[in-house]
Write a protein that holds these residues in place. Structure first.
Motif, PDB file in Angstrom:
ATOM      1  N   ASP A 265      74.909  41.154  55.223  1.00 37.57           N
ATOM      2  CA  ASP A 265      75.127  41.916  53.998  1.00 37.57           C
ATOM      3  C   ASP A 265      75.876  43.188  54.395  1.00 37.57           C
ATOM      4  OD1 ASP A 265      73.182  44.247  54.401  1.00 37.57           O
ATOM      5  OD2 ASP A 265      71.834  42.528  54.589  1.00 37.57           O
ATOM      6  N   PRO A 266      76.626  43.809  53.470  1.00 36.97           N
ATOM      7  CA  PRO A 266      77.459  44.971  53.810  1.00 36.97           C
ATOM      8  C   PRO A 266      76.700  46.121  54.453  1.00 36.97           C
ATOM      9  CG  PRO A 266      78.066  44.117  51.661  1.00 36.97           C
ATOM     10  CD  PRO A 266      76.839  43.373  52.077  1.00 36.97           C
ATOM     11  N   GLU A 267      75.484  46.371  54.006  1.00 34.82           N
ATOM     12  CA  GLU A 267      74.717  47.491  54.560  1.00 34.82           C
ATOM     13  C   GLU A 267      74.382  47.258  56.026  1.00 34.82           C
ATOM     14  OE1 GLU A 267      70.545  49.964  53.822  1.00 34.82           O
ATOM     15  OE2 GLU A 267      71.122  48.344  52.441  1.00 34.82           O
ATOM     16  N   THR A 268      73.937  46.041  56.344  1.00 32.22           N
ATOM     17  CA  THR A 268      73.591  45.721  57.730  1.00 32.22           C
ATOM     18  C   THR A 268      74.830  45.740  58.615  1.00 32.22           C
ATOM     19  OG1 THR A 268      71.745  44.349  56.979  1.00 32.22           O
ATOM     20  CG2 THR A 268      72.495  44.020  59.237  1.00 32.22           C
ATOM     21  N   ILE A 269      75.939  45.278  58.087  1.00 30.15           N
ATOM     22  CA  ILE A 269      77.195  45.322  58.847  1.00 30.15           C
ATOM     23  C   ILE A 269      77.514  46.763  59.243  1.00 30.15           C
ATOM     24  CG2 ILE A 269      79.700  44.992  58.732  1.00 30.15           C
ATOM     25  CD1 ILE A 269      79.182  42.552  56.961  1.00 30.15           C
ATOM     26  N   SER A 270      77.472  47.671  58.282  1.00 28.47           N
ATOM     27  CA  SER A 270      77.778  49.078  58.556  1.00 28.47           C
ATOM     28  C   SER A 270      76.802  49.681  59.561  1.00 28.47           C
ATOM     29  CB  SER A 270      77.742  49.888  57.255  1.00 28.47           C
ATOM     30  OG  SER A 270      78.798  49.504  56.395  1.00 28.47           O
ATOM     31  N   ASP A 271      75.532  49.294  59.473  1.00 32.18           N
ATOM     32  CA  ASP A 271      74.512  49.853  60.360  1.00 32.18           C
ATOM     33  C   ASP A 271      74.640  49.350  61.796  1.00 32.18           C
ATOM     34  OD1 ASP A 271      73.463  51.276  58.273  1.00 32.18           O
ATOM     35  OD2 ASP A 271      71.816  49.881  57.876  1.00 32.18           O
ATOM     36  N   THR A 272      75.225  48.175  61.967  1.00 34.25           N
ATOM     37  CA  THR A 272      75.255  47.551  63.307  1.00 34.25           C
ATOM     38  C   THR A 272      76.658  47.408  63.881  1.00 34.25           C
ATOM     39  OG1 THR A 272      75.317  45.327  62.315  1.00 34.25           O
ATOM     40  CG2 THR A 272      73.148  46.224  62.871  1.00 34.25           C
ATOM     41  N   LEU A 273      77.639  48.043  63.276  1.00 38.34           N
ATOM     42  CA  LEU A 273      79.017  47.908  63.771  1.00 38.34           C
ATOM     43  C   LEU A 273      79.185  48.419  65.199  1.00 38.34           C
ATOM     44  CD1 LEU A 273      81.416  48.739  60.783  1.00 38.34           C
ATOM     45  CD2 LEU A 273      81.297  46.621  62.115  1.00 38.34           C
ATOM     46  N   GLY A 274      78.308  49.310  65.627  1.00 42.77           N
ATOM     47  CA  GLY A 274      78.379  49.827  66.988  1.00 42.77           C
ATOM     48  C   GLY A 274      78.118  48.776  68.050  1.00 42.77           C
TER      49      GLY A 274
END
Length: 306
Positions: A265-274
């Protein structure tokens, strides 16, 4: 296929790689088979994280051969890569000889510059015989080394030998299986490339990358694996400073599994992009609405392909 026996065909080479979970295309299996058959070094070029180094590790595992790795870096020299003398032990030997009254210069020189005082580094280790067969010699990230060192390697790759001034020429009884990798941060001289078989290791397509994730991380849910691979495939089409390799795909899928995710989901993507991207400018570019858009496009592409 038994360990230590080299593959006798391209299909056997594919099977050999597959036994260790390495999903290769036929072109890579072909050039690897020819390298093993002809006894020629294999020069692998490609972006970081596409699996070049892993090939040497897989050969070591499946053939039961020792893996000797020379990690290249700026300033790498003969003393770090080939050999150096154990000066401390030599000085002790000289002092003992002097104490015993044995100071005949020629015999003392021959003694202290004998093989028992030689500290063998990766290149010299790779030329030594081994009961399990010739070792796998990985010269990793050659483009990080200086051009002078690259020139030094020509004797090793051409004749499987090195020359030590105090001892003479040391030649391998059985040539090692040599894998040379480069991330192409600079061009490697043609003289070295001519001594090798060449292959460009590219990013895998979606189908092969999904196979890689499934084999290497069997605990990842199928829907999550498809989302991850689809998103990464779409992400590589963006103008990024450093595109994620297969290694990053596996890291990301593993991290998302640790978070008990069943789908992206978009939120998890943003949180784990590192986990996936290693530069802040790339992360800032992809976060938010862009990641949502890429995920939607990735799912649409996968649906159309089915």
């Amino acid at each position: 296929m038994s360990k230590s026996r080299l593959p006798q065909s391209i299909d056997e080479t594919l099977t050999l790689l597959g036994e260790a979970g390495y999903v290769a295309d036929r072109a890579l299996a072909t050039v690897l088979f020819l390298s093993l058959k002809m006894g020629r070094p294999l020069f692998l070029e490609g972006e970081a994280g596409v699996g070049k180094t892993e090939i040497a590790k897989v050969l070591s595992q499946t053939l039961g051969r020792k893996l000797i790795r020379l990690q290249c870096y700026e300033g790498l020299d003969v003393s770090s890569a080939v050999y150096e003398w154990n000066y401390t032990a030599q000085m002790v030997e000289i002092r003992l000889a002097e104490a015993a009254g044995d100071t005949e210069r020629r015999s003392l020189t021959e003694d202290v510059f004998s093989e028992r005082f030689l500290i063998k580094r990766p290149i010299l280790q790779a030329l030594e015989p081994d009961l399990a067969g010739a070792p796998i010699f990985l010269i990793d990230e050659l483009d990080r080394a200086d051009e002078a060192f690259e020139a030094f390697l020509l004797e090793v790759l051409s004749d499987n030998q090195v020359t030590i001034p105090e001892i003479g020429t040391i030649r391998a009884a059985e040539p090692p299986i040599v894998i040379v990798t480069t991330n192409r941060t600079r061009e490697i001289h043609d003289a070295l490339k001519r001594r090798c078989l060449y292959h460009w290791v590219d990013y895998p397509d979606a189908e092969r990358e999904l196979q890689i994730v499934s084999r290497r991380l069997p605990g990842v849910r199928e829907r999550l694996a498809r989302d991850v691979v689809g998103f990464v495939q779409r992400l590589r089409q963006e103008d990024l400073f450093k595109k994620p390799g297969v290694a990053e795909t596996l890291d990301w899928a593993s991290a998302l599994t640790e978070l008990d995710m069943v789908a992206l989901d978009p939120e998890t993507i943003s949180d784990t992009l590192g986990v996936l991207l290693k530069y802040q400018d790339d992360i800032a570019r992809i976060q938010g609405s862009v990641s949502k858009k890429l995920l939607e496009e990735a799912r649409a592409e996968l649906a159309a392909a089915e």
